[in-house]
Design a protein around this motif. Structure first.
Motif, mmCIF file in Angstrom:
data_model
loop_
_atom_site.group_PDB
_atom_site.id
_atom_site.type_symbol
_atom_site.label_atom_id
_atom_site.label_comp_id
_atom_site.label_asym_id
_atom_site.label_seq_id
_atom_site.Cartn_x
_atom_site.Cartn_y
_atom_site.Cartn_z
ATOM 1 N N MET A 68 0.815 -1.217 0.000
ATOM 2 C CA MET A 68 0.000 0.000 0.000
ATOM 3 C C MET A 68 0.845 1.262 0.000
ATOM 4 O O MET A 68 0.344 2.337 -0.330
ATOM 5 N N ALA A 69 2.111 1.149 0.379
ATOM 6 C CA ALA A 69 2.983 2.325 0.302
ATOM 7 C C ALA A 69 3.081 2.823 -1.132
ATOM 8 O O ALA A 69 3.268 4.032 -1.368
ATOM 9 N N PHE A 70 2.927 1.904 -2.108
ATOM 10 C CA PHE A 70 2.994 2.282 -3.518
ATOM 11 C C PHE A 70 1.631 2.165 -4.210
ATOM 12 O O PHE A 70 1.286 3.008 -5.041
ATOM 13 N N LEU A 71 0.864 1.131 -3.867
ATOM 14 C CA LEU A 71 -0.473 1.018 -4.468
ATOM 15 C C LEU A 71 -1.330 2.214 -4.090
ATOM 16 O O LEU A 71 -2.106 2.712 -4.907
ATOM 17 N N GLY A 72 -1.183 2.660 -2.858
ATOM 18 C CA GLY A 72 -1.969 3.799 -2.389
ATOM 19 C C GLY A 72 -1.157 5.074 -2.283
ATOM 20 O O GLY A 72 -1.475 5.938 -1.457
ATOM 21 N N ALA A 73 -0.118 5.200 -3.095
ATOM 22 C CA ALA A 73 0.752 6.383 -3.035
ATOM 23 C C ALA A 73 -0.043 7.663 -3.233
ATOM 24 O O ALA A 73 -0.943 7.728 -4.066
ATOM 25 N N LYS A 74 0.310 8.674 -2.448
ATOM 26 C CA LYS A 74 -0.381 9.965 -2.518
ATOM 27 C C LYS A 74 0.603 11.020 -3.016
ATOM 28 O O LYS A 74 1.376 11.584 -2.238
ATOM 29 N N PRO A 75 0.568 11.326 -4.308
ATOM 30 C CA PRO A 75 1.487 12.335 -4.852
ATOM 31 C C PRO A 75 1.008 13.744 -4.518
ATOM 32 O O PRO A 75 -0.127 13.932 -4.047
ATOM 33 N N PRO A 76 1.843 14.751 -4.728
ATOM 34 C CA PRO A 76 1.382 16.134 -4.558
ATOM 35 C C PRO A 76 0.147 16.394 -5.416
ATOM 36 O O PRO A 76 0.063 15.930 -6.549
ATOM 37 N N TYR A 282 2.675 2.017 -12.459
ATOM 38 C CA TYR A 282 1.218 1.873 -12.521
ATOM 39 C C TYR A 282 0.789 0.818 -11.497
ATOM 40 O O TYR A 282 1.302 -0.307 -11.507
ATOM 41 N N TRP A 283 -0.167 1.163 -10.638
ATOM 42 C CA TRP A 283 -0.475 0.294 -9.518
ATOM 43 C C TRP A 283 -1.007 -1.069 -9.954
ATOM 44 O O TRP A 283 -0.738 -2.088 -9.309
ATOM 45 N N GLU A 284 -1.764 -1.133 -11.053
ATOM 46 C CA GLU A 284 -2.317 -2.405 -11.504
ATOM 47 C C GLU A 284 -1.200 -3.385 -11.893
ATOM 48 O O GLU A 284 -1.225 -4.568 -11.527
#
Length: 585
Positions: A68-76, A282-284
């Protein structure tokens, strides 16, 4: 709750580790598993190969645990504003953004709001000065968000707009995953006792593969959360049964080595996750990348990994167990003495017919003052270890700097932490080792409060040091807990403790939302919890080189003042190692 008598105490049948501690028969003649291993090799070529193969599955395990650190990454991000490009061209990028978005200035650094914008619909832009926006009405983002895709092309956060008022949904997804991990330890642990280690190990791998691939195509938020919860449950099945499969086929003095292999490969798995995420933005596709290796494990491992002979013996399948023992002896190039597989007349429990069987449960851990104090301190320490470890691990991508590098380093520090924990436990004792790692985790995270926002790299360094301390706590606390609890409730105590660690991991994502209230607040919370735990650990007795309590009464009398060294009855590594897997899960 049912317990089975074993050498040195009682073992709960429902735990997946019960049969690794004893063969649960009190009055049936059985082959001595450990005696067989003494002759055919307790850690020869066969066991080393098995250990390496099973440790490799800790890599995708870590990938799912930390994904989830990358699947749910929150960019600016900021509100989508029509005509923003024209405004920034006209006034310049900095002044244009100040004109459109409210912000705050802290230590000379202006931070733009990610969730609000100025309502310029009733005010001509020509009449507004970028440096004087006082009085302009602020409104929430009503036309979606713009995301910076320079580092993350897609994420679940971007796809479902899990920001601002919906940010809690991102934390919920990770917390529900950890709920799955908790449930999976119970479900798959019981199944492995009933149907065998190998079958449940491969069943867990297969379910993880199916639901892991399905998650990559889940573009509905609630479906994504549900599928991730199932993955969390199967994660427990894979990790626990892998540990038990390996530990039941090695001699007792090598079981801590098995646990060390698994936790080190967990750290390696986190490092590999950061590298794969760097290559796959890409998360997928990232979800597919951490799920598909199970195809290889299933296709190859089925033919090279055998059932646990200890489990086979305990379930009256001696012929199959002997066949596996012969394979082990052949691989280890050991000769099998004549009569080695003859059944012996001893029993595991040492109880005579008609002798009543004692039954103990969780209530016994809080029934008397001293045992209650030690149990509650241990529960709290495990909660803190899980809270700080997973809180810092999953927040690594939100630190200043390159998120992939931050995450890589955060995972890399686990490896020396585990090794140092092993050395310290043998040199300075369990209590002082746990105290030292809690102080490292607590002081480093607490000190973030005093670092100005402008010194973001210093904050990153302190957070990584905190992760080192949290990993060291995990590397120490499982041994300490195993020795603190008396034999008759040891499995119950460690099982309850590990559940507290999972609860800490469930709570951590929500506490780190406090970053929006005040950026150092999550770190202050982590540091305070760890420092309090360090102080409480001082109240516990040292267990290195001491006679471990067997009964509840002995545990009640076992205090800092009464604990005395007894080399002849010092704690054995195998007692601690048999419960290591639950720690990491």
């Amino acid at each position: 709750m049912i317990f089975t008598p074993c050498k040195g105490g009682l073992v709960r049948k429902a735990t997946p580790l019960a049969l690794s501690l004893c063969l649960h028969s009190t009055d049936v003649k059985m082959v001595d598993n450990d005696e067989v291993l003494r002759h055919i090799g307790g850690f020869g070529t066969y066991q080393r190969r098995l250990c390496l193969l099973l440790s490799l599955t800790a890599i995708p395990y870590a990938g799912h645990m930390l994904a989830m650190a990358f699947l749910g990454a929150k960019p600016p991000h900021h509100c989508t504003v029509e005509g923003l490009e024209n405004i920034t061209v006209r006034f310049g990028e900095d002044d244009g953004l100040r004109l459109v978005f409210p912000g705050t200035t802290e230590n000379g650094v202006w931070t733009m709001s990610s969730c609000k914008r100025y309502d310029l619909s009733s005010v001509p832009v020509e009449d507004v000065e970028p440096w004087n926006t006082t009085g302009l009405p602020e409104v929430p983002c009503d036309d979606g968000w713009w995301y910076d895709t320079s580092r993350f092309k897609t994420s679940v956060t971007m796809e479902h707009d899990l920001v601002c008022g919906r940010k809690w949904m991102g934390s919920l997804a990770q917390s529900i995953f950890m709920v799955g991990v908790l449930l999976g330890a119970v479900i798959f642990g019981d199944l492995s006792d009933r149907f065998g280690r190998k079958k449940i190990y491969f069943l867990s791998l297969f379910i993880m593969l199916v639901f892991g691939v399905s998650t990559a195509f889940a573009h509905n938020y609630w479906l994504f959360v549900f599928l991730r919860m199932i993955i969390g449950a199967t994660n427990s099945g894979v990790f626990l049964t892998a540990f038990v499969l390996a530990s039941e086929l090695v001699s007792p003095d090598h079981r801590t080595l098995i646990s060390m292999f698994l936790v080190i490969f967990f750290g390696v798995g986190g490092m590999i996750l950061s590298l794969v995420a760097y290559l796959i933005r890409y998360w997928e596709w990232l979800q597919l990348a951490i799920s598909l290796p199970n195809v290889l494990f299933i296709m190859v491992y089925w033919w090279v990994i055998n059932e646990s002979p200890r489990w086979l013996l305990a379930n009256n399948q001696k012929d199959k167990a002997v066949e596996i023992f012969r394979k082990v002896a052949g691989a280890n190039k050991k000769a099998i003495p004549e009569g080695l597989f003859e059944e012996e007349g001893k029993t595991d429990g040492g109880k005579t017919d008609g002798e009543p069987k004692s039954r103990h449960n969780l209530i016994d851990l809080v029934r008397t003052p001293n045992v209650r104090r030690k149990s509650l301190i241990m529960f709290y320490a495990w909660f803190v270890a899980g809270f700080v470890f997973y809180g810092l691990a999953l927040n690594a991508t939100n630190l200043a700097g390159n998120p992939y590098l931050n995450f890589f380093v955060s995972c890399a520090v686990e490896i020396p932490a585990y090794i140092l924990a092993k050395i310290c436990m043998d040199r300075i004792g369990r209590r002082w080792s746990l105290l030292a790692f809690l102080l490292v985790a607590g002081l480093s995270t607490f000190c973030i409060m005093f670092i100005p926002v402008a010194y973001s790299k210093a904050i990153t360094v302190l957070a990584v040091i905190g992760k080192f301390g949290a990993a060291g706590c995990f590397g120490t606390i499982y041994v300490f807990a195993t020795e603190i609890f008396p034999t008759v409730v040891r499995n119950v105590g460690v099982g309850a403790s590990s559940m507290c660690a999972r609860i800490g991991a469930i709570v951590a994502p929500f506490v780190f939302l406090l970053h929006d209230v005040w950026s150092p607040l999550p770190y202050i919370t982590s540091g305070t919890l760890a420092l309090v735990a360090a102080g409480l650990v001082l109240l516990l007795p040292e267990t290195l080189g001491t006679k471990l309590p067997q009964s509840l009464q002995e545990s009640e009398n076992f205090t800092r003042k009464t604990a005395q060294a007894s080399n002849s009855e010092a704690p054995k590594d195998d007692e601690a190692a048999d419960l290591t897997a639950e720690t990491k899960v």
